[in-house]
Scaffold this motif. Structure first.
Motif, PDB file in Angstrom:
ATOM      1  N   TRP A 249      38.127  29.720  25.687  1.00 27.39           N
ATOM      2  CA  TRP A 249      39.176  30.046  24.717  1.00 27.39           C
ATOM      3  C   TRP A 249      39.659  31.485  24.846  1.00 27.39           C
ATOM      4  CZ3 TRP A 249      42.346  26.931  22.575  1.00 27.39           C
ATOM      5  CH2 TRP A 249      41.967  25.606  22.366  1.00 27.39           C
ATOM      6  N   VAL A 250      38.761  32.396  25.198  1.00 28.05           N
ATOM      7  CA  VAL A 250      39.187  33.779  25.444  1.00 28.05           C
ATOM      8  C   VAL A 250      40.118  33.814  26.653  1.00 28.05           C
ATOM      9  CG1 VAL A 250      38.365  36.053  26.208  1.00 28.05           C
ATOM     10  CG2 VAL A 250      37.213  34.873  24.338  1.00 28.05           C
ATOM     11  N   PHE A 251      39.798  33.045  27.688  1.00 28.99           N
ATOM     12  CA  PHE A 251      40.656  32.966  28.860  1.00 28.99           C
ATOM     13  C   PHE A 251      42.020  32.370  28.506  1.00 28.99           C
ATOM     14  CE2 PHE A 251      42.081  30.496  32.633  1.00 28.99           C
ATOM     15  CZ  PHE A 251      42.396  31.573  33.441  1.00 28.99           C
ATOM     16  N   TYR A 252      42.044  31.302  27.699  1.00 30.68           N
ATOM     17  CA  TYR A 252      43.308  30.702  27.269  1.00 30.68           C
ATOM     18  C   TYR A 252      44.143  31.701  26.457  1.00 30.68           C
ATOM     19  CZ  TYR A 252      41.778  25.955  28.551  1.00 30.68           C
ATOM     20  OH  TYR A 252      41.383  24.843  29.216  1.00 30.68           O
ATOM     21  N   ALA A 253      43.492  32.416  25.548  1.00 33.21           N
ATOM     22  CA  ALA A 253      44.212  33.391  24.728  1.00 33.21           C
ATOM     23  C   ALA A 253      44.788  34.505  25.599  1.00 33.21           C
ATOM     24  CB  ALA A 253      43.280  33.975  23.662  1.00 33.21           C
ATOM     25  N   PHE A 254      44.027  34.960  26.579  1.00 25.78           N
ATOM     26  CA  PHE A 254      44.534  36.001  27.467  1.00 25.78           C
ATOM     27  C   PHE A 254      45.708  35.486  28.299  1.00 25.78           C
ATOM     28  CE2 PHE A 254      44.750  38.383  31.397  1.00 25.78           C
ATOM     29  CZ  PHE A 254      44.899  39.666  30.897  1.00 25.78           C
ATOM     30  N   CYS A 255      45.660  34.240  28.737  1.00 29.65           N
ATOM     31  CA  CYS A 255      46.791  33.680  29.486  1.00 29.65           C
ATOM     32  C   CYS A 255      48.050  33.667  28.620  1.00 29.65           C
ATOM     33  CB  CYS A 255      46.464  32.263  29.961  1.00 29.65           C
ATOM     34  SG  CYS A 255      45.282  32.219  31.315  1.00 29.65           S
ATOM     35  N   GLY A 256      47.911  33.340  27.345  1.00 31.22           N
ATOM     36  CA  GLY A 256      49.050  33.388  26.436  1.00 31.22           C
ATOM     37  C   GLY A 256      49.595  34.797  26.297  1.00 31.22           C
ATOM     38  N   TYR A 257      48.718  35.774  26.149  1.00 25.49           N
ATOM     39  CA  TYR A 257      49.146  37.172  26.062  1.00 25.49           C
ATOM     40  C   TYR A 257      49.849  37.611  27.346  1.00 25.49           C
ATOM     41  CZ  TYR A 257      48.952  42.178  26.615  1.00 25.49           C
ATOM     42  OH  TYR A 257      49.293  43.465  26.891  1.00 25.49           O
ATOM     43  N   PHE A 258      49.302  37.219  28.477  1.00 24.01           N
ATOM     44  CA  PHE A 258      49.883  37.599  29.761  1.00 24.01           C
ATOM     45  C   PHE A 258      51.302  37.050  29.898  1.00 24.01           C
ATOM     46  CE2 PHE A 258      50.601  36.790  34.301  1.00 24.01           C
ATOM     47  CZ  PHE A 258      50.410  38.054  34.802  1.00 24.01           C
ATOM     48  N   LEU A 259      51.503  35.781  29.533  1.00 21.92           N
ATOM     49  CA  LEU A 259      52.846  35.195  29.602  1.00 21.92           C
ATOM     50  C   LEU A 259      53.807  35.905  28.650  1.00 21.92           C
ATOM     51  CD1 LEU A 259      51.957  31.408  29.847  1.00 21.92           C
ATOM     52  CD2 LEU A 259      52.798  32.917  31.665  1.00 21.92           C
TER      53      LEU A 259
ATOM     54  N   LEU B 142      49.450  43.969  37.650  1.00 23.34           N
ATOM     55  CA  LEU B 142      48.237  44.082  38.462  1.00 23.34           C
ATOM     56  C   LEU B 142      46.986  44.219  37.606  1.00 23.34           C
ATOM     57  CD1 LEU B 142      49.498  46.408  41.334  1.00 23.34           C
ATOM     58  CD2 LEU B 142      49.042  43.962  41.434  1.00 23.34           C
ATOM     59  N   VAL B 143      47.037  45.059  36.583  1.00 20.17           N
ATOM     60  CA  VAL B 143      45.871  45.251  35.718  1.00 20.17           C
ATOM     61  C   VAL B 143      45.573  43.968  34.940  1.00 20.17           C
ATOM     62  CG1 VAL B 143      44.999  46.507  33.716  1.00 20.17           C
ATOM     63  CG2 VAL B 143      46.125  47.743  35.558  1.00 20.17           C
ATOM     64  N   SER B 144      46.611  43.358  34.386  1.00 21.13           N
ATOM     65  CA  SER B 144      46.407  42.116  33.633  1.00 21.13           C
ATOM     66  C   SER B 144      45.932  40.990  34.546  1.00 21.13           C
ATOM     67  CB  SER B 144      47.695  41.698  32.934  1.00 21.13           C
ATOM     68  OG  SER B 144      48.059  42.656  31.980  1.00 21.13           O
ATOM     69  N   GLY B 145      46.428  40.965  35.773  1.00 27.28           N
ATOM     70  CA  GLY B 145      45.962  39.960  36.726  1.00 27.28           C
ATOM     71  C   GLY B 145      44.491  40.121  37.053  1.00 27.28           C
ATOM     72  N   LEU B 146      44.046  41.359  37.191  1.00 31.93           N
ATOM     73  CA  LEU B 146      42.630  41.609  37.454  1.00 31.93           C
ATOM     74  C   LEU B 146      41.764  41.180  36.277  1.00 31.93           C
ATOM     75  CD1 LEU B 146      40.487  42.839  39.336  1.00 31.93           C
ATOM     76  CD2 LEU B 146      40.884  45.010  38.183  1.00 31.93           C
TER      77      LEU B 146
ATOM     78  N   GLY C  71      42.567  38.931  34.086  1.00 33.55           N
ATOM     79  CA  GLY C  71      42.633  37.471  34.074  1.00 33.55           C
ATOM     80  C   GLY C  71      41.690  36.843  35.095  1.00 33.55           C
ATOM     81  N   LEU C  72      41.595  37.446  36.278  1.00 36.57           N
ATOM     82  CA  LEU C  72      40.656  36.937  37.279  1.00 36.57           C
ATOM     83  C   LEU C  72      39.214  37.051  36.803  1.00 36.57           C
ATOM     84  CD1 LEU C  72      42.126  38.241  40.652  1.00 36.57           C
ATOM     85  CD2 LEU C  72      41.855  35.880  39.928  1.00 36.57           C
TER      86      LEU C  72
ATOM     87  N   LEU D 102      38.150  37.140  33.602  1.00 39.23           N
ATOM     88  CA  LEU D 102      37.938  36.164  32.525  1.00 39.23           C
ATOM     89  C   LEU D 102      37.909  34.735  33.059  1.00 39.23           C
ATOM     90  CD1 LEU D 102      40.170  37.639  29.693  1.00 39.23           C
ATOM     91  CD2 LEU D 102      37.676  37.653  29.841  1.00 39.23           C
ATOM     92  N   GLY D 103      38.770  34.437  34.029  1.00 41.46           N
ATOM     93  CA  GLY D 103      38.753  33.110  34.652  1.00 41.46           C
ATOM     94  C   GLY D 103      37.452  32.840  35.386  1.00 41.46           C
ATOM     95  N   GLY D 104      36.921  33.861  36.048  1.00 39.59           N
ATOM     96  CA  GLY D 104      35.632  33.712  36.728  1.00 39.59           C
ATOM     97  C   GLY D 104      34.495  33.447  35.752  1.00 39.59           C
ATOM     98  N   ILE D 105      34.533  34.126  34.621  1.00 42.25           N
ATOM     99  CA  ILE D 105      33.497  33.888  33.602  1.00 42.25           C
ATOM    100  C   ILE D 105      33.620  32.474  33.043  1.00 42.25           C
ATOM    101  CG2 ILE D 105      32.706  34.569  31.300  1.00 42.25           C
ATOM    102  CD1 ILE D 105      33.484  37.466  32.077  1.00 42.25           C
ATOM    103  N   ALA D 106      34.859  32.026  32.773  1.00 41.61           N
ATOM    104  CA  ALA D 106      35.060  30.666  32.267  1.00 41.61           C
ATOM    105  C   ALA D 106      34.629  29.634  33.304  1.00 41.61           C
ATOM    106  CB  ALA D 106      36.520  30.455  31.878  1.00 41.61           C
ATOM    107  N   TRP D 107      34.881  29.895  34.575  1.00 43.98           N
ATOM    108  CA  TRP D 107      34.474  28.969  35.623  1.00 43.98           C
ATOM    109  C   TRP D 107      32.953  28.943  35.763  1.00 43.98           C
ATOM    110  CZ3 TRP D 107      31.941  29.791  40.319  1.00 43.98           C
ATOM    111  CH2 TRP D 107      31.886  28.685  41.163  1.00 43.98           C
TER     112      TRP D 107
END
Length: 91
Positions: A16-26, A68-72, A74-75, A77-82
């Motif tokens: 859910w933290v990863f999903y929330a961050f994806c929403g913020y990024f968009l 770039l910073v947000s992508g890093l 996101g990577l 947080l995505g790694g932790i979720a995975w």
């Protein structure tokens, strides 16, 4: 009968933290696109990271740096979720 593996509470929180961050990024990238399409030349305060940098140079480098910073982040947080995904354990 085999049961499906499910996420632990920590895994659900990480997802859910990863999903929330994806929403913020968009949302942040949409604000940059909107500002660029309007022709604004000053920096837009989307995140507090590069406000000083964007105010001096313009919005393009500020947008690239934020991307770039947000992508890093996101990577990471995505790694932790995975990593906390349900494994193939069947009871």
């Amino acid at each position: 009968m085999e049961e499906k593996a499910s996420r632990s509470m920590g895994g659900k929180l990480a997802l859910w933290v990863f999903y929330a961050f994806c929403g913020y990024f968009l949302w942040a990238m949409a604000r940059y696109v909107l500002a660029i399409s309007r022709g604004e030349t000053e920096g837009v305060q989307v995140s507090g990271l590069a406000v000083e940098f964007g105010a001096n140079v313009g919005i393009w480098p500020d947008a690239l740096l934020d991307f770039l910073v947000s992508g890093l982040v996101g990577l990471i947080l995505g790694g932790i979720a995975w990593y906390t995904r349900p494994r193939g354990e069947r009871v």
